[in-house]
Design a protein around this motif. Structure first.
Motif, PDB file in Angstrom:
ATOM      1  N   GLU A   1       0.804  -1.219   0.000  1.00 37.62           N
ATOM      2  CA  GLU A   1       0.000   0.000   0.000  1.00 37.62           C
ATOM      3  C   GLU A   1       0.837   1.269   0.000  1.00 37.62           C
ATOM      4  O   GLU A   1       0.366   2.307  -0.430  1.00 37.62           O
ATOM      5  N   GLU A   2       2.055   1.204   0.506  1.00 37.76           N
ATOM      6  CA  GLU A   2       2.892   2.393   0.591  1.00 37.76           C
ATOM      7  C   GLU A   2       3.883   2.444  -0.567  1.00 37.76           C
ATOM      8  O   GLU A   2       4.344   1.416  -1.041  1.00 37.76           O
ATOM      9  N   MET A   3       4.241   3.660  -0.993  1.00 35.47           N
ATOM     10  CA  MET A   3       5.247   3.846  -2.035  1.00 35.47           C
ATOM     11  C   MET A   3       6.598   3.388  -1.496  1.00 35.47           C
ATOM     12  O   MET A   3       7.007   3.774  -0.409  1.00 35.47           O
ATOM     13  N   GLN A   4       7.257   2.537  -2.249  1.00 36.76           N
ATOM     14  CA  GLN A   4       8.552   1.995  -1.838  1.00 36.76           C
ATOM     15  C   GLN A   4       9.666   2.988  -2.163  1.00 36.76           C
ATOM     16  O   GLN A   4       9.541   3.805  -3.063  1.00 36.76           O
ATOM     17  N   ASP A   5      10.782   2.879  -1.439  1.00 32.56           N
ATOM     18  CA  ASP A   5      11.950   3.714  -1.697  1.00 32.56           C
ATOM     19  C   ASP A   5      12.664   3.226  -2.956  1.00 32.56           C
ATOM     20  O   ASP A   5      12.724   2.014  -3.211  1.00 32.56           O
ATOM     21  N   PRO A   6      13.222   4.141  -3.745  1.00 24.63           N
ATOM     22  CA  PRO A   6      13.982   3.727  -4.929  1.00 24.63           C
ATOM     23  C   PRO A   6      15.203   2.905  -4.539  1.00 24.63           C
ATOM     24  O   PRO A   6      15.809   3.119  -3.492  1.00 24.63           O
ATOM     25  N   THR A   7      15.526   1.963  -5.391  1.00 19.64           N
ATOM     26  CA  THR A   7      16.698   1.104  -5.179  1.00 19.64           C
ATOM     27  C   THR A   7      17.268   0.712  -6.536  1.00 19.64           C
ATOM     28  O   THR A   7      16.636   0.950  -7.565  1.00 19.64           O
ATOM     29  N   GLY A   8      18.437   0.121  -6.555  1.00 16.22           N
ATOM     30  CA  GLY A   8      19.069  -0.303  -7.798  1.00 16.22           C
ATOM     31  C   GLY A   8      18.631  -1.704  -8.188  1.00 16.22           C
ATOM     32  O   GLY A   8      18.505  -2.584  -7.345  1.00 16.22           O
ATOM     33  N   PHE A   9      18.373  -1.907  -9.465  1.00 14.00           N
ATOM     34  CA  PHE A   9      17.993  -3.207 -10.004  1.00 14.00           C
ATOM     35  C   PHE A   9      18.909  -3.536 -11.167  1.00 14.00           C
ATOM     36  O   PHE A   9      19.153  -2.686 -12.026  1.00 14.00           O
ATOM     37  N   ARG A  10      19.400  -4.766 -11.208  1.00 16.77           N
ATOM     38  CA  ARG A  10      20.205  -5.215 -12.340  1.00 16.77           C
ATOM     39  C   ARG A  10      19.283  -5.388 -13.552  1.00 16.77           C
ATOM     40  O   ARG A  10      18.216  -5.973 -13.435  1.00 16.77           O
ATOM     41  N   LYS A  11      19.725  -4.884 -14.695  1.00 20.91           N
ATOM     42  CA  LYS A  11      18.907  -5.014 -15.902  1.00 20.91           C
ATOM     43  C   LYS A  11      18.725  -6.474 -16.288  1.00 20.91           C
ATOM     44  O   LYS A  11      17.692  -6.834 -16.855  1.00 20.91           O
ATOM     45  N   SER A  12      19.672  -7.321 -15.947  1.00 20.26           N
ATOM     46  CA  SER A  12      19.549  -8.744 -16.266  1.00 20.26           C
ATOM     47  C   SER A  12      18.426  -9.420 -15.475  1.00 20.26           C
ATOM     48  O   SER A  12      17.985 -10.514 -15.838  1.00 20.26           O
ATOM     49  N   ASP A  13      17.955  -8.774 -14.409  1.00 17.09           N
ATOM     50  CA  ASP A  13      16.856  -9.313 -13.597  1.00 17.09           C
ATOM     51  C   ASP A  13      15.498  -8.756 -14.001  1.00 17.09           C
ATOM     52  O   ASP A  13      14.511  -8.984 -13.294  1.00 17.09           O
ATOM     53  N   MET A  14      15.429  -8.044 -15.136  1.00 16.52           N
ATOM     54  CA  MET A  14      14.194  -7.384 -15.520  1.00 16.52           C
ATOM     55  C   MET A  14      13.640  -7.960 -16.825  1.00 16.52           C
ATOM     56  O   MET A  14      14.389  -8.361 -17.713  1.00 16.52           O
ATOM     57  N   LEU A  15      12.320  -7.992 -16.913  1.00 16.46           N
ATOM     58  CA  LEU A  15      11.594  -8.414 -18.114  1.00 16.46           C
ATOM     59  C   LEU A  15      10.477  -7.418 -18.377  1.00 16.46           C
ATOM     60  O   LEU A  15      10.032  -6.712 -17.466  1.00 16.46           O
ATOM     61  N   PHE A  16       9.987  -7.404 -19.619  1.00 16.62           N
ATOM     62  CA  PHE A  16       8.762  -6.652 -19.879  1.00 16.62           C
ATOM     63  C   PHE A  16       7.624  -7.378 -19.166  1.00 16.62           C
ATOM     64  O   PHE A  16       7.719  -8.572 -18.854  1.00 16.62           O
ATOM     65  N   LEU A  17       6.526  -6.684 -18.919  1.00 17.57           N
ATOM     66  CA  LEU A  17       5.396  -7.289 -18.214  1.00 17.57           C
ATOM     67  C   LEU A  17       4.822  -8.480 -18.974  1.00 17.57           C
ATOM     68  O   LEU A  17       4.221  -9.367 -18.381  1.00 17.57           O
ATOM     69  N   SER A  18       5.026  -8.512 -20.283  1.00 20.89           N
ATOM     70  CA  SER A  18       4.553  -9.627 -21.108  1.00 20.89           C
ATOM     71  C   SER A  18       5.425 -10.868 -20.953  1.00 20.89           C
ATOM     72  O   SER A  18       5.087 -11.932 -21.464  1.00 20.89           O
ATOM     73  N   GLY A  19       6.579 -10.743 -20.264  1.00 22.79           N
ATOM     74  CA  GLY A  19       7.490 -11.849 -20.088  1.00 22.79           C
ATOM     75  C   GLY A  19       8.633 -11.860 -21.088  1.00 22.79           C
ATOM     76  O   GLY A  19       9.516 -12.705 -21.017  1.00 22.79           O
ATOM     77  N   GLU A  20       8.626 -10.903 -22.017  1.00 18.24           N
ATOM     78  CA  GLU A  20       9.698 -10.826 -23.013  1.00 18.24           C
ATOM     79  C   GLU A  20      10.946 -10.195 -22.405  1.00 18.24           C
ATOM     80  O   GLU A  20      10.861  -9.334 -21.535  1.00 18.24           O
ATOM     81  N   HIS A  21      12.101 -10.620 -22.930  1.00 13.87           N
ATOM     82  CA  HIS A  21      13.366 -10.027 -22.507  1.00 13.87           C
ATOM     83  C   HIS A  21      13.511  -8.637 -23.116  1.00 13.87           C
ATOM     84  O   HIS A  21      12.904  -8.323 -24.140  1.00 13.87           O
ATOM     85  N   MET A  22      14.362  -7.815 -22.505  1.00 14.88           N
ATOM     86  CA  MET A  22      14.632  -6.483 -23.036  1.00 14.88           C
ATOM     87  C   MET A  22      15.445  -6.609 -24.323  1.00 14.88           C
ATOM     88  O   MET A  22      16.173  -7.590 -24.515  1.00 14.88           O
ATOM     89  N   PRO A  23      15.355  -5.617 -25.206  1.00 12.78           N
ATOM     90  CA  PRO A  23      16.125  -5.663 -26.445  1.00 12.78           C
ATOM     91  C   PRO A  23      17.625  -5.731 -26.172  1.00 12.78           C
ATOM     92  O   PRO A  23      18.115  -5.154 -25.205  1.00 12.78           O
ATOM     93  N   ARG A  24      18.325  -6.443 -27.015  1.00  9.97           N
ATOM     94  CA  ARG A  24      19.770  -6.603 -26.853  1.00  9.97           C
ATOM     95  C   ARG A  24      20.488  -5.257 -26.838  1.00  9.97           C
ATOM     96  O   ARG A  24      21.476  -5.077 -26.127  1.00  9.97           O
ATOM     97  N   CYS A  25      19.992  -4.287 -27.606  1.00  8.81           N
ATOM     98  CA  CYS A  25      20.652  -2.977 -27.674  1.00  8.81           C
ATOM     99  C   CYS A  25      20.526  -2.204 -26.360  1.00  8.81           C
ATOM    100  O   CYS A  25      21.189  -1.191 -26.183  1.00  8.81           O
ATOM    101  N   TRP A  26      19.721  -2.650 -25.417  1.00  8.46           N
ATOM    102  CA  TRP A  26      19.605  -2.015 -24.106  1.00  8.46           C
ATOM    103  C   TRP A  26      20.560  -2.636 -23.092  1.00  8.46           C
ATOM    104  O   TRP A  26      20.847  -2.039 -22.061  1.00  8.46           O
TER     105      TRP A  26
END
Length: 71
Positions: free
Chosen positions: A36-61
């Motif tokens: 319910e509360e807004m979380q504090d910003p933190t660092g995330f590795r791009k390798s741990d991220m996906l689009f909401l559809s489950g697709e990987h990020m573009p290689r150029c990113w």
């Protein structure tokens, strides 16, 4: 922009889009959108991220050598 954090399955709001699009940066600043509360910003590795559809990020990113030919 919203992405999914692979390890947890939670939604992350990416705060710095320039870092997301920069293939030389391996981490982006964002915050979880869970609870319910807004979380504090933190660092995330791009390798741990996906689009909401489950697709990987573009290689150029994520790969600074994306223009080089693969053999």
């Amino acid at each position: 922009m919203f992405l999914m954090h692979k390890p947890s399955g939670d939604i992350v709001e990416v705060m710095d889009l320039e870092a997301l699009f920069d293939p030389f940066r391996i981490e982006v600043e964002g915050r979880f959108h869970a609870g319910e509360e807004m979380q504090d910003p933190t660092g995330f590795r791009k390798s741990d991220m996906l689009f909401l559809s489950g697709e990987h990020m573009p290689r150029c990113w994520v790969d600074p050598h994306y223009k080089e030919r693969r053999i």
